[in-house]
Design a protein around this motif. Structure first.
Motif, PDB file in Angstrom:
ATOM      1  N   VAL A 167      42.314  38.870  59.414  1.00  0.00           N
ATOM      2  CA  VAL A 167      41.781  38.763  60.768  1.00  0.00           C
ATOM      3  C   VAL A 167      41.292  37.340  60.954  1.00  0.00           C
ATOM      4  O   VAL A 167      40.753  36.733  60.022  1.00  0.00           O
ATOM      5  CB  VAL A 167      40.618  39.754  60.992  1.00  0.00           C
ATOM      6  CG1 VAL A 167      40.013  39.589  62.382  1.00  0.00           C
ATOM      7  CG2 VAL A 167      41.087  41.188  60.781  1.00  0.00           C
ATOM      8  N   ALA A 168      41.474  36.773  62.146  1.00  0.00           N
ATOM      9  CA  ALA A 168      41.009  35.409  62.398  1.00  0.00           C
ATOM     10  C   ALA A 168      40.467  35.285  63.814  1.00  0.00           C
ATOM     11  O   ALA A 168      40.920  35.958  64.747  1.00  0.00           O
ATOM     12  CB  ALA A 168      42.136  34.398  62.188  1.00  0.00           C
ATOM     13  N   PHE A 169      39.475  34.416  63.949  1.00  0.00           N
ATOM     14  CA  PHE A 169      38.987  33.997  65.256  1.00  0.00           C
ATOM     15  C   PHE A 169      39.624  32.658  65.591  1.00  0.00           C
ATOM     16  O   PHE A 169      39.764  31.799  64.723  1.00  0.00           O
ATOM     17  CB  PHE A 169      37.465  33.811  65.243  1.00  0.00           C
ATOM     18  CG  PHE A 169      36.708  35.006  64.757  1.00  0.00           C
ATOM     19  CD1 PHE A 169      36.546  36.114  65.562  1.00  0.00           C
ATOM     20  CD2 PHE A 169      36.158  35.028  63.484  1.00  0.00           C
ATOM     21  CE1 PHE A 169      35.854  37.217  65.125  1.00  0.00           C
ATOM     22  CE2 PHE A 169      35.461  36.129  63.026  1.00  0.00           C
ATOM     23  CZ  PHE A 169      35.307  37.235  63.845  1.00  0.00           C
ATOM     24  N   ARG A 228      32.049  46.535  58.120  1.00  0.00           N
ATOM     25  CA  ARG A 228      33.188  47.347  57.675  1.00  0.00           C
ATOM     26  C   ARG A 228      33.909  46.708  56.480  1.00  0.00           C
ATOM     27  O   ARG A 228      34.951  47.200  56.054  1.00  0.00           O
ATOM     28  CB  ARG A 228      34.174  47.548  58.824  1.00  0.00           C
ATOM     29  CG  ARG A 228      33.660  48.460  59.937  1.00  0.00           C
ATOM     30  CD  ARG A 228      34.634  48.489  61.103  1.00  0.00           C
ATOM     31  NE  ARG A 228      34.195  49.373  62.170  1.00  0.00           N
ATOM     32  CZ  ARG A 228      34.854  50.463  62.566  1.00  0.00           C
ATOM     33  NH1 ARG A 228      35.993  50.812  61.977  1.00  0.00           N
ATOM     34  NH2 ARG A 228      34.393  51.199  63.552  1.00  0.00           N
ATOM     35  N   HIS A 229      33.380  45.588  55.997  1.00  0.00           N
ATOM     36  CA  HIS A 229      33.925  44.904  54.822  1.00  0.00           C
ATOM     37  C   HIS A 229      35.346  44.405  55.044  1.00  0.00           C
ATOM     38  O   HIS A 229      36.200  44.493  54.158  1.00  0.00           O
ATOM     39  CB  HIS A 229      33.858  45.818  53.595  1.00  0.00           C
ATOM     40  CG  HIS A 229      32.488  46.370  53.351  1.00  0.00           C
ATOM     41  ND1 HIS A 229      32.246  47.717  53.196  1.00  0.00           N
ATOM     42  CD2 HIS A 229      31.280  45.768  53.287  1.00  0.00           C
ATOM     43  CE1 HIS A 229      30.946  47.916  53.017  1.00  0.00           C
ATOM     44  NE2 HIS A 229      30.347  46.737  53.071  1.00  0.00           N
ATOM     45  N   ILE A 230      35.573  43.863  56.243  1.00  0.00           N
ATOM     46  CA  ILE A 230      36.879  43.298  56.594  1.00  0.00           C
ATOM     47  C   ILE A 230      36.731  41.785  56.690  1.00  0.00           C
ATOM     48  O   ILE A 230      36.073  41.280  57.600  1.00  0.00           O
ATOM     49  CB  ILE A 230      37.390  43.877  57.932  1.00  0.00           C
ATOM     50  CG1 ILE A 230      37.516  45.403  57.843  1.00  0.00           C
ATOM     51  CG2 ILE A 230      38.724  43.242  58.310  1.00  0.00           C
ATOM     52  CD1 ILE A 230      37.794  46.079  59.179  1.00  0.00           C
ATOM     53  N   ILE A 233      40.894  48.622  58.291  1.00  0.00           N
ATOM     54  CA  ILE A 233      39.941  48.970  57.244  1.00  0.00           C
ATOM     55  C   ILE A 233      39.857  47.839  56.229  1.00  0.00           C
ATOM     56  O   ILE A 233      40.667  46.907  56.234  1.00  0.00           O
ATOM     57  CB  ILE A 233      40.343  50.279  56.525  1.00  0.00           C
ATOM     58  CG1 ILE A 233      41.720  50.135  55.862  1.00  0.00           C
ATOM     59  CG2 ILE A 233      40.313  51.458  57.504  1.00  0.00           C
ATOM     60  CD1 ILE A 233      42.109  51.322  54.991  1.00  0.00           C
ATOM     61  N   SER A 234      38.890  47.934  55.374  1.00  0.00           N
ATOM     62  CA  SER A 234      38.702  46.930  54.328  1.00  0.00           C
ATOM     63  C   SER A 234      39.925  46.873  53.418  1.00  0.00           C
ATOM     64  O   SER A 234      40.501  47.910  53.062  1.00  0.00           O
ATOM     65  CB  SER A 234      37.469  47.274  53.485  1.00  0.00           C
ATOM     66  OG  SER A 234      37.430  46.488  52.307  1.00  0.00           O
ATOM     67  N   PRO A 235      40.358  45.672  53.011  1.00  0.00           N
ATOM     68  CA  PRO A 235      41.473  45.584  52.062  1.00  0.00           C
ATOM     69  C   PRO A 235      41.148  46.191  50.701  1.00  0.00           C
ATOM     70  O   PRO A 235      42.050  46.418  49.896  1.00  0.00           O
ATOM     71  CB  PRO A 235      41.713  44.071  51.951  1.00  0.00           C
ATOM     72  CG  PRO A 235      40.422  43.439  52.354  1.00  0.00           C
ATOM     73  CD  PRO A 235      39.828  44.345  53.387  1.00  0.00           C
ATOM     74  N   LEU A 236      39.861  46.468  50.474  1.00  0.00           N
ATOM     75  CA  LEU A 236      39.459  47.066  49.194  1.00  0.00           C
ATOM     76  C   LEU A 236      39.002  48.515  49.364  1.00  0.00           C
ATOM     77  O   LEU A 236      38.342  49.061  48.482  1.00  0.00           O
ATOM     78  CB  LEU A 236      38.332  46.234  48.563  1.00  0.00           C
ATOM     79  CG  LEU A 236      38.716  44.801  48.182  1.00  0.00           C
ATOM     80  CD1 LEU A 236      37.504  44.054  47.649  1.00  0.00           C
ATOM     81  CD2 LEU A 236      39.830  44.796  47.144  1.00  0.00           C
ATOM     82  N   GLY A 248      34.187  40.140  50.013  1.00  0.00           N
ATOM     83  CA  GLY A 248      35.255  39.193  50.286  1.00  0.00           C
ATOM     84  C   GLY A 248      36.089  38.977  49.045  1.00  0.00           C
ATOM     85  O   GLY A 248      35.706  39.386  47.940  1.00  0.00           O
ATOM     86  N   ILE A 249      37.233  38.350  49.210  1.00  0.00           N
ATOM     87  CA  ILE A 249      38.182  38.162  48.107  1.00  0.00           C
ATOM     88  C   ILE A 249      38.541  36.689  47.999  1.00  0.00           C
ATOM     89  O   ILE A 249      38.864  36.038  48.996  1.00  0.00           O
ATOM     90  CB  ILE A 249      39.470  38.979  48.339  1.00  0.00           C
ATOM     91  CG1 ILE A 249      39.157  40.469  48.451  1.00  0.00           C
ATOM     92  CG2 ILE A 249      40.482  38.729  47.208  1.00  0.00           C
ATOM     93  CD1 ILE A 249      40.332  41.297  48.956  1.00  0.00           C
ATOM     94  N   ARG A 250      38.460  36.150  46.780  1.00  0.00           N
ATOM     95  CA  ARG A 250      39.067  34.864  46.471  1.00  0.00           C
ATOM     96  C   ARG A 250      40.212  35.120  45.498  1.00  0.00           C
ATOM     97  O   ARG A 250      40.049  35.854  44.518  1.00  0.00           O
ATOM     98  CB  ARG A 250      38.058  33.889  45.852  1.00  0.00           C
ATOM     99  CG  ARG A 250      37.141  33.241  46.876  1.00  0.00           C
ATOM    100  CD  ARG A 250      36.309  32.110  46.316  1.00  0.00           C
ATOM    101  NE  ARG A 250      37.106  30.985  45.833  1.00  0.00           N
ATOM    102  CZ  ARG A 250      36.600  29.770  45.590  1.00  0.00           C
ATOM    103  NH1 ARG A 250      35.305  29.530  45.796  1.00  0.00           N
ATOM    104  NH2 ARG A 250      37.373  28.793  45.151  1.00  0.00           N
ATOM    105  N   ALA A 251      41.369  34.505  45.775  1.00  0.00           N
ATOM    106  CA  ALA A 251      42.558  34.832  44.988  1.00  0.00           C
ATOM    107  C   ALA A 251      43.471  33.624  44.855  1.00  0.00           C
ATOM    108  O   ALA A 251      43.430  32.691  45.657  1.00  0.00           O
ATOM    109  CB  ALA A 251      43.319  35.990  45.635  1.00  0.00           C
TER     110      ALA A 251
END
Length: 681
Positions: A404-406, A440-442, A612-615, A628-631
Motif C-alpha cells: 500500500v502506498a500514499f 491492522r498491521h498493514i 489484511i496483514s501480510p503476516l 513491519g517487514i524488512r527483507a
C-alpha cells in the motif's frame, strides 16, 4: 533510482560536541562509547567561530586533536559543515547576510538559521570556510562522511531580506522570461495586481498574498536552498570524492527528493518521536502518539529507502523557553531506535552523548546527564549497541516491504499551506489511512510524485491513496489511469483535480483531469466547518447511520454506468446523493470519496478490499503493536514494536526465532511494555 546509505551492518553513533567539554573528558567519553558499541561520532556542525575565529584566520587544530584521539579508540567521524551558525564577527561586519522578518526587520545574531541563503557575501564566506575545512580534514583516517549545514529550513523556512527579494526576482525572470507570462500565470488582472516592471516584485509580505505568488515563493525557497547546498556539495565532491555527502532534516519549503537526487549520496533524518505526542488532540480515540512518528519515517524512506538517522531522541527534549517533552519511559529509547531501524535506518546516531550544561538546549537531554554518572538511558543504549553487534550484519541493506502506498507531492503540500479548502484535508486523510493500516498491521509506503515518477514506481503497490490532489495535470492523470488499468486500486478524496500547476482553477467539471477516469463529476459541494454541519453516511453492510463526514462534502454525479455508488449521504439537503463511488477500469479500480477520509470510512474500505496483514497467517498481535517487514532476496524479518506501557500477548502461528534473544517462539508470547521482537520469516 533512489539513493540509499550503504552499510555492511547496523551501526550506532552519537552526536558529540567536544567544544562543550574540558579536554580531560574526551578520552573517558570515547572509552565509554566503545563499551556500548558506539562506533561513529558526528560533530563540528556548529563550530564556525572555532574554525575561523577572525575573518580569514583559520584554526583546524582543535578538531584534529579530537579526531586523532577518536581514531585511537576506533571511532569514525561525520563532520558537519558549520554554515548553520555563522560567527558574531561575520554577522556584525556583514549585516546583509542576516534573514529578516516579514516586516523587513533584520533578525539579530544569537539564534541559528538567522542568515539568508541569497546573500552573495554569505555564500562567498561559506564557500571559503567549507573549502578550507575540507582541505584540512579530508585525509584524516577517522572521517567517513560529510553532513552539509544542519537541518535546512528548521526554525525559519521563509526569508525576507533584500537579497531574497532580489534573488526571487531573478528566479522569476528565469522561469517566466517575460512579465506577460508571469502576469498570466499569477492572474494579476485580479485586484489590479498587474506588474509592469520586475522591480515591482517582492516575496509575499502581506497578510493575504496572491496565492499563485505564494506557491511560486515556496518553489523559489526550495530551489534557493538546493543551490546553497550545491555550493558545498560541489566543493566536497571536488576535494574529497572518497567520502559520502548527506544532510539532515525534513522541514518545510524544501524538495528533499530533488536535493538528494542531485547532490547527496543519501538523505538523513532527525527522529524525535515525542514531537508526535505533544500536538495530538486529547479527545482523539486511540491516538497514535509516538507511533505517529512512523509517518515521517515513511516519508523519509521515499527519499532514501535506507538512510541515516543523524539525531535519534535519547532523552527528554526542550529548550529553556519551549518544546517541553517528558523523560522517555524505560524501554522507549530502545523502542524508538528500532522504529527507525524498521523503517530503513542502517546508521543510527543518538542526540547527544551528554546534556549541555549551558546554552539554549540545556534541557535537550542526551544519553548522559550533566553529572556524567551511569543512568538507565546509558544502560538502554548499551542494550541496543549489543543487539546491533549481534544482528546488524543480517539487517543492514534489507528494505522495508509494503503493498500500500500514499502519494504526496510538493505542489499540493505548498499550495495547501495557504488554501483552507484543501490544505487541512490532506493531514486528516493521511492520518486516518495510516492509523487504520497500522492497527491492522498493514505496512505502507509513501511515493512523492516527481517529474520522473513512472508506472513502474506505482505498479509494485496493490493500493495507492492520493487523497486530495487539488493540483492535477493531464500527464499525472494519464499515469494514474495506467496504474489502475494494469490492476491497481486508486483512491481519491474531495477537492481533487481542480487546479493547474499555477494554482489556477480549471474551467472544467470537477475532478478535472481524472473526471473521466472516475466516471463522475461533482454536482455540488460545501465546506464542513463550524455551523456548517457534516452529513451522515450510509453504506449498506459497512457504514451505519451516525457515521459523519469530515472536512468537505462533495455531491457526486455518476456520468459513466461503470461507476457504481458505494455510499450515499443520509442527511442534509443532499440526502440520498452519492458520496463514495467505485469504477472498474481495466484490471483495477478507481474510488472517489467526496470528503476527507475518517477512520470509520477507511475501516469500511479495508473490509471491502479484504486487505489484511501480510503476516496474518503467521502472527496475530493486538493493535498496540506495529508490525513491519524488512527483507532482501535471501531473507526476511518481521519487526514487532509494542508502543503500549503494558505487556501484550501475541500469537505466533508458525515457530520462528527471535533474532534479539535467539529464542524460538511458538503459540503465545508475551511482549513487555515497549518491547521489541525481530522474527525470522
Amino acid at each position: 533510482m533512489a539513493r540509499s546509505i550503504q552499510m555492511n551492518e547496523l551501526t550506532l553513533g552519537v552526536c558529540y560536541y567536544p567544544e562543550h567539554w574540558p579536554e580531560g573528558l574526551w578520552e573517558d567519553d570515547f572509552r565509554r562509547m566503545r563499551e556500548v558499541n558506539i562506533s561513529v561520532i558526528r560533530m563540528a556542525e556548529f563550530s564556525w567561530a572555532m574554525l575561523e575565529p577572525e575573518e580569514g584566520v583559520f584554526d583546524f587544530s582543535f578538531f584534529t586533536r579530537v579526531m586523532d584521539l577518536a581514531q585511537g579508540y576506533g571511532l569514525k567521524v561525520i563532520l558537519g559543515t558549520p554554515t548553520a551558525t555563522p560567527p558574531a564577527w561575520l554577522t556584525h561586519k556583514y549585516p546583509e547576510v542576516l534573514n529578516a522578518t516579514k516586516e523587513g526587520v533584520p533578525i539579530k545574531h544569537g539564534m541559528r538559521r538567522h542568515y539568508n541563503y541569497s546573500s552573495t557575501k554569505y555564500r562567498e564566506l561559506c564557500e571559503r570556510i567549507v573549502r578550507n575545512m575540507v582541505n584540512a580534514y579530508k585525509d584524516h583516517p577517522a572521517v567517513i562522511g560529510w553532513q552539509i549545514d544542519n537541518e535546512f529550513n528548521c526554525e525559519k523556512n521563509v526569508f525576507y531580506a533584500e537579497a531574497d527579494h532580489a534573488a526571487f526576482r531573478a528566479w522569476l525572470k528565469e522561469k517566466y522570461g517575460t512579465l506577460d507570462h508571469l502576469n498570466k500565470a499569477w492572474g494579476t488582472v485580479f485586484w489590479s495586481q498587474t506588474y509592469s516592471d520586475w522591480e515591482q516584485l517582492h516575496l509575499s509580505q502581506t497578510e493575504s498574498p496572491n496565492p499563485h505568488l505564494a506557491l511560486d515563493e515556496k518553489r523559489f525557497i526550495s530551489d534557493n536552498v538546493i543551490s546553497f547546498a550545491k555550493l558545498q556539495a560541489d566543493i566536497i565532491r571536488e576535494l574529497d570524492p572518497q567520502h559520502w555527502v548527506t544532510t539532515n532534516g525534513l522541514f518545510g519549503h524544501l524538495n528533499n527528493h530533488e536535493m538528494t537526487d542531485e547532490l547527496l549520496d543519501f538523505f538523513s533524518y532527525d527522529s524525535y518521536p515525542q514531537f508526535s505526542t505533544i500536538f495530538y488532540n486529547d479527545d482523539e480515540i486511540k491516538p497514535l502518539r509516538d507511533r505517529q512518528s512512523s509517518i515521517n519515517l515513511t516519508n523519509v524512506r521515499s527519499i532514501s529507502p535506507n538512510f541515516c538517522v543523524m539525531e535519534q531522541q535519547s532523552g527528554p527534549g526542550g529548550w529553556v523557553d519551549r518544546i517541553e517533552m517528558g523523560t522517555p519511559r524505560p524501554g522507549q529509547i530502545r523502542l524508538w531506535s528500532y522504529q527507525s531501524v524498521l523503517h530503513g535506518t542502517d546508521l543510527l546516531v543518538y542526540f547527544r552523548w551528554r546534556t549541555a550544561t549551558f546554552g539554549t538546549e540545556i534541557y535537550w537531554h542526551g544519553i548522559n546527564d550533566y553529572h556524567n554518572q551511569p543512568n538507565r538511558r546509558v544502560r538502554e543504549v548499551a542494550q541496543v549497541g549489543g543487539e546491533f553487534a549481534k544482528i546488524g550484519a543480517l539487517i543492514a541493506g534489507t528494505a522495508y516491504k509494503a503493498e500500500v502506498a500514499f502519494i504526496q507531492d510538493y505542489n499540493n503540500i505548498w499550495d495547501g499551506e495557504m488554501d483552507v479548502w484543501h490544505g487541512p484535508l490532506q493531514w486528516q486523510s493521511m492520518r486516518s489511512w495510516f492509523k487504520q493500516l497500522q492497527y491492522r498491521h498493514i505496512p505502507a509506503d509513501t511515493i512523492f510524485l516527481q517529474p520522473q515518477t513512472s508506472l513502474e514506481d506505482l505498479a509494485k503497490y496493490k493500493v495507492v491513496v492520493y487523497p486530495h490532489p487539488a493540483i492535477m495535470t493531464d500527464e499525472t492523470a494519464a499515469l494514474l489511469a495506467q496504474y489502475v488499468e494494469q490492476g491497481g486500486k486508486l483512491f481519491f478524496g474531495a477537492r481533487t483535480g481542480y487546479k493547474d500547476l499555477n494554482g489556477q482553477c480549471y474551467m472544467r467539471p470537477f475532478p478535472g483531469p481524472v473526471a473521466e477516469l472516475c466516471g463522475i463529476t461533482v454536482e455540488d459541494f460545501t465546506l464542513v466547518k463550524g455551523r456548517i454541519k457534516a452529513a451522515e453516511l450510509h453504506w449498506e453492510g459497512r457504514l451505519s447511520e451516525g457515521t459523519k463526514t469530515v472536512g468537505f462534502n462533495e455531491v457526486l454525479s455518476v456520468q459513466n454506468p461503470e461507476a457504481e455508488v458505494v455510499a450515499r449521504y443520509s442527511s442534509e439537503y443532499y440526502e440520498g446523493e452519492p458520496a463514495l463511488t467505485r469504477r472498474g477500469y481495466g484490471q483495477g479500480q478507481v474510488w472517489y470519496y467526496g470528503a476527507a477520509y475518517s477512520e470509520p470510512v477507511v475501516d469500511a474500505i479495508l473490509d471491502e478490499l479484504h486487505l489484511i496483514s501480510p503476516l496474518a497467517d503467521r502472527i496475530h498481535a493486538p493493535e498496540e503493536v506495529e508490525i513491519g517487514i524488512r527483507a532482501s532476496d535471501e531473507a526476511a524479518y518481521a519487526f514487532l514494536l509494542n508502543y503500549s506501557d503494558q505487556a501484550v500477548t501475541i500469537q505466533v502461528k508458525q515457530a520462528t526465532k527471535d533474532l534479539l534473544t535467539g529464542d524460538t517462539l511458538h503459540n503465545e508470547a508475551v511482549m513487555p511494555a515497549y518491547g521489541v521482537l525481530i522474527l525470522e520469516l
